[in-house]
Motif scaffolding. Structure first.
Motif, PDB file in Angstrom:
ATOM      1  N   ILE A 185       1.651   5.902  -3.737  1.00 30.49           N
ATOM      2  CA  ILE A 185       0.802   5.198  -2.783  1.00 30.49           C
ATOM      3  C   ILE A 185       1.598   5.002  -1.501  1.00 30.49           C
ATOM      4  CG2 ILE A 185      -0.441   3.057  -2.285  1.00 30.49           C
ATOM      5  CD1 ILE A 185      -0.900   2.761  -5.276  1.00 30.49           C
ATOM      6  N   GLY A 186       1.086   5.541  -0.412  1.00 23.13           N
ATOM      7  CA  GLY A 186       1.744   5.393   0.879  1.00 23.13           C
ATOM      8  C   GLY A 186       1.453   4.034   1.496  1.00 23.13           C
ATOM      9  N   LEU A 187       2.115   3.753   2.590  1.00 24.39           N
ATOM     10  CA  LEU A 187       1.959   2.464   3.260  1.00 24.39           C
ATOM     11  C   LEU A 187       0.516   2.195   3.665  1.00 24.39           C
ATOM     12  CD1 LEU A 187       3.214  -0.086   4.489  1.00 24.39           C
ATOM     13  CD2 LEU A 187       3.614   1.236   6.579  1.00 24.39           C
ATOM     14  N   LEU A 188      -0.139   3.160   4.302  1.00 23.89           N
ATOM     15  CA  LEU A 188      -1.514   2.953   4.758  1.00 23.89           C
ATOM     16  C   LEU A 188      -2.442   2.667   3.584  1.00 23.89           C
ATOM     17  CD1 LEU A 188      -3.660   2.887   6.950  1.00 23.89           C
ATOM     18  CD2 LEU A 188      -3.837   5.373   6.768  1.00 23.89           C
ATOM     19  N   GLN A 189      -2.370   3.464   2.541  1.00 21.14           N
ATOM     20  CA  GLN A 189      -3.229   3.250   1.382  1.00 21.14           C
ATOM     21  C   GLN A 189      -2.932   1.904   0.722  1.00 21.14           C
ATOM     22  OE1 GLN A 189      -2.962   6.231  -1.712  1.00 21.14           O
ATOM     23  NE2 GLN A 189      -4.335   5.114  -3.060  1.00 21.14           N
ATOM     24  N   GLY A 190      -1.662   1.564   0.591  1.00 26.81           N
ATOM     25  CA  GLY A 190      -1.296   0.279  -0.008  1.00 26.81           C
ATOM     26  C   GLY A 190      -1.815  -0.900   0.798  1.00 26.81           C
ATOM     27  N   LEU A 191      -1.694  -0.808   2.117  1.00 19.66           N
ATOM     28  CA  LEU A 191      -2.217  -1.879   2.976  1.00 19.66           C
ATOM     29  C   LEU A 191      -3.736  -1.962   2.892  1.00 19.66           C
ATOM     30  CD1 LEU A 191       0.031  -1.475   6.139  1.00 19.66           C
ATOM     31  CD2 LEU A 191       0.027  -3.400   4.539  1.00 19.66           C
ATOM     32  N   LEU A 192      -4.409  -0.806   2.896  1.00 14.97           N
ATOM     33  CA  LEU A 192      -5.874  -0.799   2.784  1.00 14.97           C
ATOM     34  C   LEU A 192      -6.330  -1.455   1.485  1.00 14.97           C
ATOM     35  CD1 LEU A 192      -6.743   2.762   4.111  1.00 14.97           C
ATOM     36  CD2 LEU A 192      -7.646   0.611   5.016  1.00 14.97           C
ATOM     37  N   GLU A 193      -5.735  -1.062   0.382  1.00 13.21           N
ATOM     38  CA  GLU A 193      -6.127  -1.617  -0.920  1.00 13.21           C
ATOM     39  C   GLU A 193      -5.823  -3.108  -1.005  1.00 13.21           C
ATOM     40  OE1 GLU A 193      -4.489   0.712  -4.131  1.00 13.21           O
ATOM     41  OE2 GLU A 193      -5.365   2.570  -3.342  1.00 13.21           O
ATOM     42  N   THR A 194      -4.682  -3.516  -0.483  1.00  7.89           N
ATOM     43  CA  THR A 194      -4.324  -4.938  -0.510  1.00  7.89           C
ATOM     44  C   THR A 194      -5.255  -5.752   0.372  1.00  7.89           C
ATOM     45  OG1 THR A 194      -2.013  -4.376  -0.946  1.00  7.89           O
ATOM     46  CG2 THR A 194      -2.458  -6.588  -0.098  1.00  7.89           C
ATOM     47  N   TYR A 195      -5.578  -5.240   1.561  1.00  6.47           N
ATOM     48  CA  TYR A 195      -6.482  -5.956   2.465  1.00  6.47           C
ATOM     49  C   TYR A 195      -7.875  -6.061   1.865  1.00  6.47           C
ATOM     50  CZ  TYR A 195      -8.822  -7.412   6.734  1.00  6.47           C
ATOM     51  OH  TYR A 195      -9.555  -8.106   7.648  1.00  6.47           O
ATOM     52  N   GLN A 196      -8.356  -4.979   1.264  1.00 10.03           N
ATOM     53  CA  GLN A 196      -9.674  -5.012   0.614  1.00 10.03           C
ATOM     54  C   GLN A 196      -9.684  -6.014  -0.532  1.00 10.03           C
ATOM     55  OE1 GLN A 196     -10.201  -0.875  -0.323  1.00 10.03           O
ATOM     56  NE2 GLN A 196     -10.806  -0.346   1.760  1.00 10.03           N
ATOM     57  N   TRP A 197      -8.608  -6.048  -1.318  1.00 11.41           N
ATOM     58  CA  TRP A 197      -8.509  -7.029  -2.405  1.00 11.41           C
ATOM     59  C   TRP A 197      -8.545  -8.447  -1.832  1.00 11.41           C
ATOM     60  CZ3 TRP A 197      -4.610 -10.632  -2.705  1.00 11.41           C
ATOM     61  CH2 TRP A 197      -4.672 -11.476  -3.819  1.00 11.41           C
ATOM     62  N   PHE A 198      -7.800  -8.682  -0.737  1.00 18.32           N
ATOM     63  CA  PHE A 198      -7.739 -10.004  -0.129  1.00 18.32           C
ATOM     64  C   PHE A 198      -9.124 -10.439   0.342  1.00 18.32           C
ATOM     65  CE2 PHE A 198      -7.455 -12.524   3.776  1.00 18.32           C
ATOM     66  CZ  PHE A 198      -6.837 -13.655   3.280  1.00 18.32           C
ATOM     67  N   ILE A 199      -9.829  -9.565   1.051  1.00 14.77           N
ATOM     68  CA  ILE A 199     -11.158  -9.897   1.559  1.00 14.77           C
ATOM     69  C   ILE A 199     -12.109 -10.191   0.397  1.00 14.77           C
ATOM     70  CG2 ILE A 199     -13.172  -8.971   2.791  1.00 14.77           C
ATOM     71  CD1 ILE A 199     -10.789  -9.826   4.600  1.00 14.77           C
ATOM     72  N   LYS A 200     -12.059  -9.375  -0.636  1.00 15.91           N
ATOM     73  CA  LYS A 200     -12.922  -9.573  -1.796  1.00 15.91           C
ATOM     74  C   LYS A 200     -12.609 -10.884  -2.503  1.00 15.91           C
ATOM     75  CE  LYS A 200     -14.283  -7.464  -6.158  1.00 15.91           C
ATOM     76  NZ  LYS A 200     -14.062  -6.350  -7.092  1.00 15.91           N
ATOM     77  N   SER A 201     -11.339 -11.181  -2.722  1.00 17.82           N
ATOM     78  CA  SER A 201     -10.972 -12.400  -3.443  1.00 17.82           C
ATOM     79  C   SER A 201     -11.196 -13.656  -2.603  1.00 17.82           C
ATOM     80  CB  SER A 201      -9.505 -12.336  -3.914  1.00 17.82           C
ATOM     81  OG  SER A 201      -8.641 -12.338  -2.815  1.00 17.82           O
ATOM     82  N   LYS A 202     -11.141 -13.524  -1.298  1.00 21.96           N
ATOM     83  CA  LYS A 202     -11.381 -14.655  -0.398  1.00 21.96           C
ATOM     84  C   LYS A 202     -12.849 -15.082  -0.460  1.00 21.96           C
ATOM     85  CE  LYS A 202     -10.972 -15.983   4.399  1.00 21.96           C
ATOM     86  NZ  LYS A 202     -10.769 -15.532   5.765  1.00 21.96           N
ATOM     87  N   SER A 203     -13.751 -14.123  -0.648  1.00 25.77           N
ATOM     88  CA  SER A 203     -15.175 -14.430  -0.646  1.00 25.77           C
ATOM     89  C   SER A 203     -15.667 -14.938  -2.005  1.00 25.77           C
ATOM     90  CB  SER A 203     -15.971 -13.193  -0.246  1.00 25.77           C
ATOM     91  OG  SER A 203     -15.801 -12.165  -1.199  1.00 25.77           O
ATOM     92  N   MET A 204     -14.814 -14.953  -3.002  1.00 22.49           N
ATOM     93  CA  MET A 204     -15.227 -15.416  -4.329  1.00 22.49           C
ATOM     94  C   MET A 204     -15.261 -16.925  -4.398  1.00 22.49           C
ATOM     95  SD  MET A 204     -13.178 -12.906  -6.819  1.00 22.49           S
ATOM     96  CE  MET A 204     -14.011 -11.513  -7.471  1.00 22.49           C
TER      97      MET A 204
END
Length: 86
Positions: free
Chosen positions: A67-86
């Motif tokens: 997993i490269g930096l861009l993909q890792g950041l994308l996945e982490t940011y998406q996880w953060f946004i999803k978990s924030k809205s729960m």
């Protein structure tokens, strides 16, 4: 008395590539969809001299970062946004 065991769930492993603070900030800006302007003070140093972890021993054992930096950041940011809205 039982002593607490150290946490063994994370190991800091690099990918063998470096990015500057500017490159990292621009990548995070892209991932987050930030439309503002990033400002940098070129009179200041760009972080510590070296941040690169040596992965040659792991590579010799057959391990390769998948997993490269861009993909890792994308996945982490998406996880953060999803978990924030729960």
């Amino acid at each position: 008395m039982q002593l607490a065991q150290p946490m063994l769930s994370h190991i800091n492993i690099g990918t063998g590539t470096e990015v500057t603070i500017r490159e990292l900030a621009e990548t995070i800006k892209q991932v987050a969809g930030f439309q503002g302007q990033l400002r940098f003070d070129s009179n200041q140093p760009d972080g510590t001299p070296r941040k690169l972890l040596d992965v040659s021993k792991l590579n010799a054992l057959g391990w390769q970062a998948q997993i490269g930096l861009l993909q890792g950041l994308l996945e982490t940011y998406q996880w953060f946004i999803k978990s924030k809205s729960m």
